[in-house]
Enzyme design. Structure first.
Site, PDB file in Angstrom:
ATOM      1  CB  CYS A  16      72.390  43.436   8.906  1.00 31.90           C
ATOM      2  SG  CYS A  16      72.920  44.206   7.361  1.00 31.90           S
ATOM      3  CG  HIS A  44      78.327  53.088   4.129  1.00 33.42           C
ATOM      4  ND1 HIS A  44      76.977  53.282   3.985  1.00 33.42           N
ATOM      5  CD2 HIS A  44      78.863  53.337   2.909  1.00 33.42           C
ATOM      6  CE1 HIS A  44      76.711  53.634   2.733  1.00 33.42           C
ATOM      7  NE2 HIS A  44      77.840  53.657   2.067  1.00 33.42           N
ATOM      8  CG  HIS A 128      72.386  55.579   1.501  1.00 30.41           C
ATOM      9  ND1 HIS A 128      72.110  54.289   1.083  1.00 30.41           N
ATOM     10  CD2 HIS A 128      73.022  55.454   2.694  1.00 30.41           C
ATOM     11  CE1 HIS A 128      72.565  53.438   1.986  1.00 30.41           C
ATOM     12  NE2 HIS A 128      73.123  54.115   2.977  1.00 30.41           N
ATOM     13  CD  GLU A 130      68.083  50.876   1.042  1.00 27.68           C
ATOM     14  OE1 GLU A 130      66.844  50.977   1.119  1.00 27.68           O
ATOM     15  OE2 GLU A 130      68.805  50.618   2.026  1.00 27.68           O
ATOM     16  CB  SER A 222      77.323  53.756   8.937  1.00 28.93           C
ATOM     17  OG  SER A 222      76.173  53.043   9.327  1.00 28.93           O
ATOM     18  CB  SER A 266      78.155  49.042   8.191  1.00 31.23           C
ATOM     19  OG  SER A 266      77.980  50.226   8.957  1.00 31.23           O
TER      20      SER A 266
END
Length: 282
Positions: A16, A44, A128, A130, A222, A266
């Protein structure tokens, strides 16, 4: 005997824009300085991490950050909690901030909700990168849950604000929102899911139905990979998850099979191309 497989890579798969941005920044500095610290795996995907480590990328964890002084440190697309920026300021660390703009926007919204004294719930994966950054915007007071069952025995406030990790599926998010409303809570829901990620669900639905077999390439760490793999498997049960080309098993295929290759946000394109080359040699 040649299997003569007809292999196609999904043009919408691969990095992305947030990951592309982070890796471009890393490569630029590695080219200039020969090395660069990165807080956690830049992506990841072990194969891509190894490629960049060979070029001088040094992966460190949060416990190691306070021991660095006067260095450059890359913040990956997942974003960071405020504490990371405080340590950097104190230790004269130059942060190369490659936080994804979608994540930064979400961090800001969560911070505002917290400052407005709204109880915050985050639908996301425990631990995670994020999610840790998002929780950090609330002094770690936000309640994180991966599944609704985790909330069954929790005494929730009557009214709260619901957010989601950016790489979760929209369908699941809205199911959770509706279920919480049905349970009698007043839910202010913020759909903060990245559309570049969620649109891939629809792209994959139409892609995978055109093939006899699907090879889904993703790192095992991921979150997005797990979500997209399930989408592929739902629409084409003959979907196989691999992390590297060496995991391909010729016995999974029949001569003349049409094979589709796709991956997570990823998953590097070079890795999918490597998988394609191996399949075409069967």
């Amino acid at each position: 005997m040649s299997y003569n497989l007809q292999v196609t890579i999904d043009g919408n798969s691969g990095f992305c824009f947030g990951v592309v941005y982070a890796i471009d920044m890393a490569e630029e500095i590695l080219e200039e300085d020969g090395y660069l610290y990165c807080l956690g795996d830049i992506v990841h995907n072990d194969e891509e991490v190894e490629r960049l480590k060979a070029r001088g990328l040094r992966i460190i964890n949060h416990d190691e950050l306070p021991g660095l002084h006067g260095e450059k440190v890359l913040i990956r697309a997942h974003g960071e909690a405020p504490e990371t920026y405080r340590i950097a300021l104190k230790n004269n660390i130059t942060l190369i901030d490659a936080s994804c703009p979608v994540v930064l926007k979400l961090q800001n919204r969560i911070k505002v909700s917290h400052e407005d004294d709204e109880p915050v719930l985050i639908f996301g994966k425990h631990g995670h990168a994020e999610v840790i950054g998002l929780q950090g915007q609330t002094n770690n007071e936000a309640l994180v849950f991966q599944d609704l069952t985790e909330l069954d025995n929790v005494d929730l406030p009557a009214k709260f604000t619901l957010y989601s990790q950016t790489t979760k599926g929209t369908e699941k998010f809205y199911q959770i929102k509706d279920e919480l409303i049905q349970r009698g809570y007043e839910v202010k829901a913020n759909d903060t899911i990245c559309r570049q990620v969620s649109n891939r669900n629809e792209d994959l639905e139409s892609f995978v139905t055109n093939f006899d077999k699907i090879v889904f390439v993703s790192g095992k760490k991921s979150s997005n990979g797990k979500v997209l793999y399930e989408v592929c498997k739902k629409y084409n049960p003959n979907t196989y998850f691999i992390s590297q080309a060496e995991e391909l098993d010729i016995n999974l295929f029949s001569p003349g099979d049409k094979v589709g290759i796709c991956g997570a946000t990823s998953t590097p394109m070079w890795l999918m191309e490597k998988v394609k080359a191996v399949l075409e040699n069967f």
